[in-house]
Design an enzyme around this catalytic site. Structure first.
Site, PDB file in Angstrom:
ATOM      1  N   ASP A  35       7.138  89.361  -6.624  1.00  0.00           N
ATOM      2  CA  ASP A  35       7.438  88.198  -7.352  1.00  0.00           C
ATOM      3  C   ASP A  35       7.566  87.227  -6.185  1.00  0.00           C
ATOM      4  O   ASP A  35       7.510  87.661  -5.102  1.00  0.00           O
ATOM      5  CB  ASP A  35       8.198  88.045  -8.548  1.00  0.00           C
ATOM      6  CG  ASP A  35       7.767  87.231  -9.489  1.00  0.00           C
ATOM      7  OD1 ASP A  35       8.082  85.816  -9.230  1.00  0.00           O
ATOM      8  OD2 ASP A  35       8.157  87.438 -10.680  1.00  0.00           O
ATOM      9  N   ILE A  51       0.932  85.367  -5.378  1.00  0.00           N
ATOM     10  CA  ILE A  51      -0.310  85.808  -5.570  1.00  0.00           C
ATOM     11  C   ILE A  51      -1.352  84.795  -4.863  1.00  0.00           C
ATOM     12  O   ILE A  51      -2.720  85.728  -4.890  1.00  0.00           O
ATOM     13  CB  ILE A  51      -0.506  85.881  -7.245  1.00  0.00           C
ATOM     14  CG1 ILE A  51      -1.520  86.964  -7.452  1.00  0.00           C
ATOM     15  CG2 ILE A  51      -0.750  84.594  -7.680  1.00  0.00           C
ATOM     16  CD1 ILE A  51      -1.276  88.204  -7.087  1.00  0.00           C
ATOM     17  N   TYR A 140      -3.240  76.148 -19.727  1.00  0.00           N
ATOM     18  CA  TYR A 140      -2.754  77.621 -19.665  1.00  0.00           C
ATOM     19  C   TYR A 140      -3.839  78.377 -20.643  1.00  0.00           C
ATOM     20  O   TYR A 140      -4.631  79.442 -20.161  1.00  0.00           O
ATOM     21  CB  TYR A 140      -1.621  77.757 -20.404  1.00  0.00           C
ATOM     22  CG  TYR A 140      -0.871  79.250 -20.598  1.00  0.00           C
ATOM     23  CD1 TYR A 140      -0.787  80.004 -19.697  1.00  0.00           C
ATOM     24  CD2 TYR A 140      -1.045  79.749 -21.928  1.00  0.00           C
ATOM     25  CE1 TYR A 140      -0.428  81.446 -19.934  1.00  0.00           C
ATOM     26  CE2 TYR A 140      -0.421  80.893 -22.113  1.00  0.00           C
ATOM     27  CZ  TYR A 140      -0.285  82.004 -21.206  1.00  0.00           C
ATOM     28  OH  TYR A 140       0.517  83.136 -21.398  1.00  0.00           O
TER      29      TYR A 140
HETATM   30  N1  LIG Z   1       6.133  85.725 -22.846  1.00  0.00           N
HETATM   31  C1  LIG Z   1       4.940  85.708 -23.699  1.00  0.00           C
HETATM   32  O1  LIG Z   1       5.333  85.356 -24.931  1.00  0.00           O
HETATM   33  C2  LIG Z   1       3.566  85.838 -23.230  1.00  0.00           C
HETATM   34  C3  LIG Z   1       2.570  85.699 -24.397  1.00  0.00           C
HETATM   35  C4  LIG Z   1       1.344  85.987 -24.004  1.00  0.00           C
HETATM   36  C5  LIG Z   1       0.891  86.325 -22.536  1.00  0.00           C
HETATM   37  N2  LIG Z   1       1.824  86.316 -21.757  1.00  0.00           N
HETATM   38  C6  LIG Z   1       1.381  86.460 -20.275  1.00  0.00           C
HETATM   39  O2  LIG Z   1       2.037  87.687 -19.883  1.00  0.00           O
HETATM   40  C7  LIG Z   1       2.452  87.376 -18.350  1.00  0.00           C
HETATM   41  C8  LIG Z   1       3.974  87.542 -18.102  1.00  0.00           C
HETATM   42  O3  LIG Z   1       4.524  86.539 -18.799  1.00  0.00           O
HETATM   43  P1  LIG Z   1       6.288  86.425 -18.871  1.00  0.00           P
HETATM   44  O4  LIG Z   1       6.455  85.989 -20.324  1.00  0.00           O
HETATM   45  O5  LIG Z   1       6.725  87.427 -18.342  1.00  0.00           O
HETATM   46  O6  LIG Z   1       6.126  85.105 -17.795  1.00  0.00           O
HETATM   47  P2  LIG Z   1       7.341  84.578 -17.021  1.00  0.00           P
HETATM   48  O7  LIG Z   1       7.253  82.941 -16.619  1.00  0.00           O
HETATM   49  O8  LIG Z   1       8.684  84.904 -17.443  1.00  0.00           O
HETATM   50  O9  LIG Z   1       6.848  85.463 -15.611  1.00  0.00           O
HETATM   51  C9  LIG Z   1       5.859  85.009 -14.901  1.00  0.00           C
HETATM   52  C10 LIG Z   1       6.430  85.357 -13.336  1.00  0.00           C
HETATM   53  O10 LIG Z   1       5.259  85.160 -12.514  1.00  0.00           O
HETATM   54  C11 LIG Z   1       5.824  84.673 -11.354  1.00  0.00           C
HETATM   55  N3  LIG Z   1       4.897  83.494 -10.410  1.00  0.00           N
HETATM   56  C12 LIG Z   1       4.644  82.635 -10.895  1.00  0.00           C
HETATM   57  N4  LIG Z   1       3.780  82.021  -9.798  1.00  0.00           N
HETATM   58  C13 LIG Z   1       3.617  82.907  -9.086  1.00  0.00           C
HETATM   59  C14 LIG Z   1       2.763  83.204  -8.016  1.00  0.00           C
HETATM   60  N5  LIG Z   1       2.098  82.217  -7.156  1.00  0.00           N
HETATM   61  N6  LIG Z   1       2.858  84.522  -7.229  1.00  0.00           N
HETATM   62  C15 LIG Z   1       3.401  85.384  -7.742  1.00  0.00           C
HETATM   63  N7  LIG Z   1       4.290  85.251  -8.818  1.00  0.00           N
HETATM   64  C16 LIG Z   1       4.404  84.124  -9.461  1.00  0.00           C
HETATM   65  C17 LIG Z   1       7.130  83.783 -11.607  1.00  0.00           C
HETATM   66  O11 LIG Z   1       8.070  83.845 -10.840  1.00  0.00           O
HETATM   67  C18 LIG Z   1       7.565  84.870 -12.918  1.00  0.00           C
HETATM   68  O12 LIG Z   1       8.627  85.625 -12.791  1.00  0.00           O
HETATM   69  C19 LIG Z   1       1.800  86.077 -18.260  1.00  0.00           C
HETATM   70  O13 LIG Z   1       0.526  86.458 -17.489  1.00  0.00           O
HETATM   71  C20 LIG Z   1       1.641  85.456 -19.410  1.00  0.00           C
HETATM   72  O14 LIG Z   1       0.752  84.585 -19.445  1.00  0.00           O
HETATM   73  C21 LIG Z   1       3.274  86.256 -22.204  1.00  0.00           C
END
Ligand SMILES: NC(=O)c1ccc[n+]([C@@H]2O[C@H](COP(=O)([O-])OP(=O)(O)OC[C@H]3O[C@@H](n4cnc5c(N)ncnc54)[C@H](O)[C@@H]3O)[C@@H](O)[C@H]2O)c1
Length: 316
Positions: A35, A51, A140
């Site tokens: 991360d 990333i 998004y």
């Molecule tokens: N939580 C939900 O309700 C939900 C619903 C649908 C889809 N998702 C998808 O699941 C995945 C995880 O979601 P989440 O809820 O854990 O989100 P989150 O925001 O809690 O975690 C995302 C992580 O990505 C990291 N990140 C951001 N930019 C980055 C970069 N440039 N390089 C590396 N890491 C980076 C952030 O530091 C964070 O820890 C995402 O792709 C999200 O779109 C989540």
């Protein structure tokens, strides 16, 4: 050869819990968390990885003989609106980097999370079928629709085994989520248990598809372990367990915590939520790889309260 897994965005709401579940299954040292935050103490092995840093990504994959990537890193729906171009860059170019990597380094499998945010106002709102118009209004959602199409493209054209789920709003006790449109359904539990009135940023009747995190993690692992011939959808699978509105979850919490209080102060996230759908038809995931949820609203609510009480008890 044993599996060596890299999780991107591993410090997030889903990443933390998924990494732990994968480590249970494959062994701690075989699952590398990454991360863009400083090493969390309890998350070894952990590597700093932006990333968008392709060189670093390739180095990590070579040095650790990575065979699978769970690519969670993304900017979520509500945060995305503050910086659309950054969101597009991280969500789309991040995914392309991973798909190119899968092609060049012959990864066995890739997981890409999509979302109910791919739906829009032209999508049927109730029991939303698998194949529907996808005209989202958030950057998004747009980035995730494009991501789904890219996954399908890399599968068709290069045979990449990339698999995907459209997660509903995820509810978990392990962290307080930030930047999503369904965050309220976690915050409300913490307020109730602290004896505070919860100010909800969605209107009382805004019904959305939701899922308790143990179901979401199990779905992810079951999808990724299903025999390849069972995976017929290569964009992203609809996935469902429960749908509720703020008024409905509040009523359920009140059954367990009669003192709980709520007020409503909808903000810009109300518009985002209103553009999504209410409930999901996930019959294809059920038919193809045997998906079945374990938690409904009442079972989730009871467990959330129990788990958060435990956390507070440990910390105070
Ligand atoms: N939580 C939900 O309700 C939900 C619903 C649908 C889809 N998702 C998808 O699941 C995945 C995880 O979601 P989440 O809820 O854990 O989100 P989150 O925001 O809690 O975690 C995302 C992580 O990505 C990291 N990140 C951001 N930019 C980055 C970069 N440039 N390089 C590396 N890491 C980076 C952030 O530091 C964070 O820890 C995402 O792709 C999200 O779109 C989540």
């Amino acid at each position: 050869m044993s599996e060596k897994i890299l999780v991107t965005g591993a410090n997030g709401q889903i990443g933390k819990v998924l990494t732990a579940a994968l480590r249970e299954k494959y062994g701690r040292k075989n699952v590398i968390a990454s991360d863009i935050v400083k090493t969390p103490a309890d998350n070894e092995p952990y590597l700093f990885l932006d990333i968008l840093n392709k060189t670093r990504l390739y180095e990590i994959v070579e040095d650790h003989n990575i065979t699978q990537v769970f690519h969670l890193a993304a900017i979520l729906s509500a945060n995305g609106e503050w910086n659309p171009l950054k969101t597009w860059n991280i969500n789309l170019n991040g995914l392309i980097t991973i798909l190119e990597l899968a092609k060049e380094k012959k990864l066995k499998k890739v997981f890409f999370p999509s979302t109910i945010a791919v739906f829009g106002r032209t999508t049927p709102r109730v029991d939303t079928p698998q194949a529907v118009p996808l005209e989202p209004e958030t950057i998004y959602g747009i980035s995730k629709v494009s991501g789904e199409l890219l996954c399908n493209y890399y599968h068709q054209k290069y045979g990449i085994d990339v698999r995907s789920i459209r997660y509903p709003g995820i509810i978990g006790y392990q962290s307080i989520p930030h930047g999503g449109t369904t965050d309220y359904a976690v915050e409300i539990f913490h307020s109730a248990l602290k004896g505070e009135t919860y100010e909800c940023f969605l209107a009382p009747d805004t019904r959305l598809p939701m899922m308790y995190i143990p179901d979401a993690i199990r779905a992810t692992i079951e999808l990724m372990e299903a025999p390849v011939e069972n995976i017929k959808t290569r964009t992203s699978y609809n996935l469902a367990s429960m749908s509720f509105s703020p008024a409905e979850i509040y009523a359920e919490i009140k059954k367990n915590l009669p003192e709980a209080q709520i007020t409503y102060q909808p903000d810009f996230r109300q518009e985002i939520a209103a553009s999504w759908t209410e409930s999901i038809d996930d019959s294809q995931a059920r038919a193809d790889w045997g998906w079945a949820p374990a938690y409904d609203l009442s079972a989730m609510t009871k467990d959330m309260i129990e788990q958060i009480e435990k956390l507070y008890f440990q910390h105070h």
